[in-house]
Design a protein around this motif. Structure first.
Motif, PDB file in Angstrom:
ATOM      1  N   GLY A 255       1.100  -1.344  -0.083  1.00 16.09           N
ATOM      2  CA  GLY A 255      -0.065  -0.021   0.064  1.00 16.09           C
ATOM      3  C   GLY A 255       1.029   1.205   0.063  1.00 16.09           C
ATOM      4  O   GLY A 255       1.836   1.225   0.769  1.00 16.09           O
ATOM      5  N   VAL A 256       0.724   2.084  -0.803  1.00 18.75           N
ATOM      6  CA  VAL A 256       1.374   3.542  -0.946  1.00 18.75           C
ATOM      7  C   VAL A 256       0.579   4.754  -0.891  1.00 18.75           C
ATOM      8  O   VAL A 256       0.907   5.836  -1.493  1.00 18.75           O
ATOM      9  CB  VAL A 256       2.360   3.401  -2.359  1.00 18.75           C
ATOM     10  N   GLY A 257      -0.533   4.552  -0.505  1.00 17.46           N
ATOM     11  CA  GLY A 257      -1.384   5.660  -0.190  1.00 17.46           C
ATOM     12  C   GLY A 257      -2.699   5.362   0.194  1.00 17.46           C
ATOM     13  O   GLY A 257      -2.993   4.237   0.277  1.00 17.46           O
ATOM     14  N   GLU A 258      -3.586   6.604   0.654  1.00 19.68           N
ATOM     15  CA  GLU A 258      -5.012   5.984   0.867  1.00 19.68           C
ATOM     16  C   GLU A 258      -5.968   5.995  -0.245  1.00 19.68           C
ATOM     17  O   GLU A 258      -7.082   5.546  -0.322  1.00 19.68           O
ATOM     18  CB  GLU A 258      -5.482   7.230   1.786  1.00 19.68           C
ATOM     19  N   GLY A 259      -5.524   6.260  -1.399  1.00 21.40           N
ATOM     20  CA  GLY A 259      -6.536   6.281  -2.500  1.00 21.40           C
ATOM     21  C   GLY A 259      -6.919   4.805  -3.106  1.00 21.40           C
ATOM     22  O   GLY A 259      -6.039   3.884  -2.948  1.00 21.40           O
ATOM     23  N   ILE A 260      -7.562   4.705  -4.128  1.00 23.99           N
ATOM     24  CA  ILE A 260      -8.230   3.487  -4.539  1.00 23.99           C
ATOM     25  C   ILE A 260      -7.210   2.898  -5.484  1.00 23.99           C
ATOM     26  O   ILE A 260      -6.994   1.487  -5.445  1.00 23.99           O
ATOM     27  CB  ILE A 260      -9.358   3.558  -5.369  1.00 23.99           C
ATOM     28  N   ASP A 261      -6.222   3.493  -6.165  1.00 21.78           N
ATOM     29  CA  ASP A 261      -5.484   2.873  -6.946  1.00 21.78           C
ATOM     30  C   ASP A 261      -3.879   2.704  -6.152  1.00 21.78           C
ATOM     31  O   ASP A 261      -2.957   2.321  -6.754  1.00 21.78           O
ATOM     32  CB  ASP A 261      -5.071   3.929  -8.116  1.00 21.78           C
ATOM     33  N   ASP A 262      -4.001   3.087  -4.921  1.00 20.72           N
ATOM     34  CA  ASP A 262      -2.443   3.134  -4.140  1.00 20.72           C
ATOM     35  C   ASP A 262      -2.219   1.800  -3.693  1.00 20.72           C
ATOM     36  O   ASP A 262      -1.644   1.539  -2.559  1.00 20.72           O
ATOM     37  CB  ASP A 262      -2.537   4.064  -3.005  1.00 20.72           C
ATOM     38  N   LEU A 263      -2.535   0.912  -4.570  1.00 19.61           N
ATOM     39  CA  LEU A 263      -1.811  -0.552  -4.217  1.00 19.61           C
ATOM     40  C   LEU A 263      -0.926  -1.040  -5.356  1.00 19.61           C
ATOM     41  O   LEU A 263      -1.503  -0.980  -6.515  1.00 19.61           O
ATOM     42  CB  LEU A 263      -3.090  -1.520  -4.146  1.00 19.61           C
ATOM     43  N   GLN A 264       0.426  -1.447  -5.023  1.00 23.04           N
ATOM     44  CA  GLN A 264       1.166  -1.788  -6.110  1.00 23.04           C
ATOM     45  C   GLN A 264       1.629  -3.446  -5.804  1.00 23.04           C
ATOM     46  O   GLN A 264       1.685  -3.947  -4.653  1.00 23.04           O
ATOM     47  CB  GLN A 264       2.338  -1.119  -5.976  1.00 23.04           C
ATOM     48  N   PRO A 265       1.999  -4.089  -6.989  1.00 25.38           N
ATOM     49  CA  PRO A 265       2.547  -5.198  -6.817  1.00 25.38           C
ATOM     50  C   PRO A 265       3.722  -5.336  -5.710  1.00 25.38           C
ATOM     51  O   PRO A 265       4.557  -4.281  -6.105  1.00 25.38           O
ATOM     52  CB  PRO A 265       2.943  -5.949  -8.209  1.00 25.38           C
ATOM     53  N   PHE A 266       4.195  -6.236  -5.232  1.00 23.94           N
ATOM     54  CA  PHE A 266       5.515  -6.338  -4.319  1.00 23.94           C
ATOM     55  C   PHE A 266       6.429  -6.564  -5.133  1.00 23.94           C
ATOM     56  O   PHE A 266       6.773  -8.055  -5.647  1.00 23.94           O
ATOM     57  CB  PHE A 266       5.312  -7.399  -3.229  1.00 23.94           C
ATOM     58  N   GLU A 267       7.397  -5.708  -5.453  1.00 29.58           N
ATOM     59  CA  GLU A 267       8.829  -5.886  -6.241  1.00 29.58           C
ATOM     60  C   GLU A 267       9.925  -6.152  -5.449  1.00 29.58           C
ATOM     61  O   GLU A 267      10.089  -5.126  -4.698  1.00 29.58           O
ATOM     62  CB  GLU A 267       8.856  -4.896  -7.240  1.00 29.58           C
TER      63      GLU A 267
END
Ligand SMILES: Nc1nc2c(ncn2[C@@H]2O[C@H](COP(=O)(O)OP(=O)(O)OP(=O)(O)O)[C@@H](O)[C@H]2O)c(=O)[nH]1
Ligand SMILES: Nc1nc2c(ncn2[C@@H]2O[C@H](COP(=O)(O)OP(=O)(O)OP(=O)(O)O)[C@@H](O)[C@H]2O)c(=O)[nH]1
Ligand SMILES: [K+]
Ligand SMILES: [Mg+2]
Ligand SMILES: [Mg+2]
Lengths: 288, 297
Positions: A255-267
């Motif tokens: 998780g990189v933020g509070e917004g709906i798109d703020d989820l990234q794959p774990f690299e």
């Protein structure tokens, strides 16, 4: 380019960098020792040093970097989301729901946090944002009863995915942890293979206690994978390296933020680089 | 499992005593163990460095080298220095100002601000017999204002009516005005969680402070925080006139090193401790207990 000798002092600086990223002393020492094995006392420039340190860490993380996969044969695939208070469970459910909805999947959310004020309303807003069905009971209801309802409805709707939110709980509270066991038991009455994924949500700002969280939640609720949130701040979440080394649990996303798109794959590589930071020499000098 | 510092140090030092006198090198070896114990308890590295130096000076002054039980002596010095740094003086919330007295709550996302706001409101209402108004300035987190409203009902404390579309600063101004008109003694301002690297949100927080001139600005932080505790405490302290810290989740089994980190970098007192999710689970901060926890005693 500044070169420095990989001597005890440099190794101590490297260890300090890792400690400051929350890897914990033991893991930090283990990684720097591995680095020293073939390079001790050699001259090494900053960029190279950064690279080799990051690659040691990447080596630990690479095997656990695995996306969350949904078994299409399960209708629904049941994801139980657990963790300590405020770690980001409900928000992560919202973000994951958005992602699966964008893939065309039908999603049901179960408002299993029947304890915290407005937890149900919070999940309902995420349901609206993502076009997911939300199953809820009034605040104060039994959480396992809600879990039963949610699975029942998801089965009736032939949904692809059911994500079940739970109230935050500290792992040292036996009564609250027992409640999780009960939720699992109740789910299995309808589908003995459920839950198919048990997601533990960890907060990157948490220090060494995260290891304990992984251990106890795994014992009690059978955690199958991790998400780490709040990596948009300065916390590096280095305890994940120690957790990966000891438990090998998959890390599905960050998780990189509070917004709906703020989820990234774990690299793994990117995460390792962030731990090591921009300049080793400067960090080392600073710290000295 | 973690051996308490006591055991580790007796292991190192007391066997050495039996061999004869301790050397400075032995003391250094002991201090390396102190350093490690503190790091394992999540005390931030910079803070650990300064702390160990203080302990070294005191150990030399106390002549640990000649002591019969040097392990115990070092542990005592470490323990006393910890308690001293954590602040041995209890500092309650200060309401000594013209009413309505504003108390502003700030911190990272999910640290426990909203819950702590309600806990403090309950305490001030019941013990101080103050007339308290709570206002949520959180327009970001889904259902945040609703959350405070429900908590207000649970503790029988008024909350500012929710008006959609207002900015946090506007809500803050409305809260102050409502408090003046309504004859409230105290206004608790619950703000949205924010990362301190988020400049827009940090600037907004500063504006709220300007608009309300709070008498207390409390940083609410999670006792489970790791090394980032120093960055976070420093960043909030630089931007605001912080008056104190509230540590939450002390009911967990974390070692609580963040308490030392934040106290050391800001010099601000830890005023209260959250010890549970329930609204009466708020306590005075006990430096003694945290010192023991950090040391695994
Ligand atoms: N900056 C940042 N904030 C996040 C992230 N994930 C969640 N949050 C915020 O953290 C706070 C807590 O998130 P929730 O999703 O409510 O956490 P939770 O684990 O469900 O909390 P409880 O149900 O109270 O235990 C909210 O303000 C979220 O917006 C993230 O990746 N980055
Ligand atoms: N165990 C425990 N949980 C706590 C404590 N204080 C707060 N919580 C829980 O932590 C979670 C987050 O609390 P909130 O009060 O919503 O935190 P917040 O800082 O307002 O969160 P945001 O507004 O999203 O930034 C909730 O599940 C609370 O019940 C505490 O002292 N102990
Ligand atoms: K961290
Ligand atoms: Mg939640
Ligand atoms: Mg809040």
């Amino acid at each position: 380019i500044r070169k420095r000798r990989l001597d005890d002092e440099t190794l101590q600086d490297l260890e300090d960098i890792l400690v400051q990223a929350d890897l914990g002393v033991e893991t930090a020492v283990r990684i720097t020792e591995r680095l020293a094995r073939d390079r001790y006392d050699k001259e090494i420039d900053d960029a190279e040093l950064r690279e080799v340190l990051a690659s040691e860490i990447t080596g630990v993380l690479e095997p656990v970097a695995r996306p969350l996969e949904i078994d299409g044969a399960r209708r629904p695939h049941v994801v139980l989301v657990v963790g300590v208070n405020g770690s980001g469970k409900t928000t992560t459910i919202g973000k994951l729901a958005a992602k699966f909805r964008a893939d065309g999947k039908s999603v049901v959310l179960g408002a299993g946090d029947t304890f915290r004020a407005a937890a149900i309303e919070q999940l309902k807003i995420w349901g609206e944002r993502t076009g997911s069905t939300v199953v809820a009971r009034p605040q104060g209801s039994d959480a396992s009863g809600l879990a039963f309802d949610a699975l029942k409805l998801a089965r009736e709707q032939n949904a692809d995915l059911l994500m079940l939110d739970t109230a935050g709980r500290l792992q040292n509270k036996a009564n609250l942890m027992a409640e999780l066991e009960k939720i699992v038991r109740v789910l299995r009455k309808q589908d003995e293979t459920a839950p198919h994924t048990v997601l533990l949500v960890l907060d990157a700002t948490t220090g060494q206690n995260a290891m304990n969280q992984v251990e106890i939640f795994t014992q009690v609720a059978g955690v199958t994978g991790l998400v780490m949130t709040k990596l948009d701040g300065t916390a590096r979440g280095g305890i994940l390296v120690a957790i990966a080394a000891r438990h090998g649990l998959p890390v599905h996303a960050i998780g990189v933020g509070e917004g709906i798109d703020d989820l990234q794959p774990f690299e793994a590589k990117e995460f390792a680089r962030a731990i090591v930071g921009e300049t080793i020499t400067e960090a080392g000098d600073d710290a000295a | 499992m973690f051996d308490s510092l006591q055991e580790r140090l007796s292991g190192i030092l007391d066997t050495l005593t039996r061999r004869g006198a301790l050397t400075e090198a032995d003391v250094s070896a002991a201090l390396r163990e102190v350093r490690r114990a503190l790091l394992e308890a999540d005390v931030a590295l910079d803070v650990v460095r300064d702390f160990v130096e203080t302990v070294r000076e005191r150990a030399v002054g106390a002549n640990v080298v000649k002591s019969v039980t040097p392990g115990q002596m070092v542990v005592k010095i470490v323990h006393d220095t910890l308690v001293e740094t954590l602040g041995s003086d209890a500092r309650p919330i200060d309401l000594n100002a013209a009413p309505p007295v504003a108390i502003m709550m700030v911190g990272l996302q999910g640290s426990g601000k909203t819950t702590t706001t309600a806990k403090i409101a309950k305490r001030l209402t019941e013990r101080g017999r103050s007339k308290v108004l709570m206002a949520s300035l959180d327009t970001r987190r889904p259902a945040a204002q609703e959350q405070l409203k429900i908590l207000g009902e649970q503790v029988s404390v008024d909350t500012l009516p929710i008006v959609a579309g207002q900015s946090p600063v506007q809500i803050a101004q409305r809260a102050m005005q409502a408090a003046r008109l309504g004859g409230y003694d105290v206004v608790l301002l619950d703000t949205a969680g924010r990362q301190f690297v988020d400049e827009a949100l940090m600037a907004e927080m500063v504006e709220i402070e300007k608009a309300t001139d709070p008498h207390e600005v409390l940083l609410v932080a999670d006792a489970l925080t790791g090394q980032d505790a120093v960055n976070l405490a420093r960043a909030f302290d630089e931007r605001l006139s912080l008056t104190g810290i509230v540590l939450t989740r002390l009911d967990g089994d974390g070692r609580g090193g963040a308490a030392l980190s934040m106290r050391a970098v800001t010099g601000k007192p830890i005023k209260l401790a959250g010890v549970g999710e329930k609204l009466d689970e708020l306590e005075e901060f006990h430096p003694e207990r945290i010192a023991n926890r950090i040391l695994g005693m």
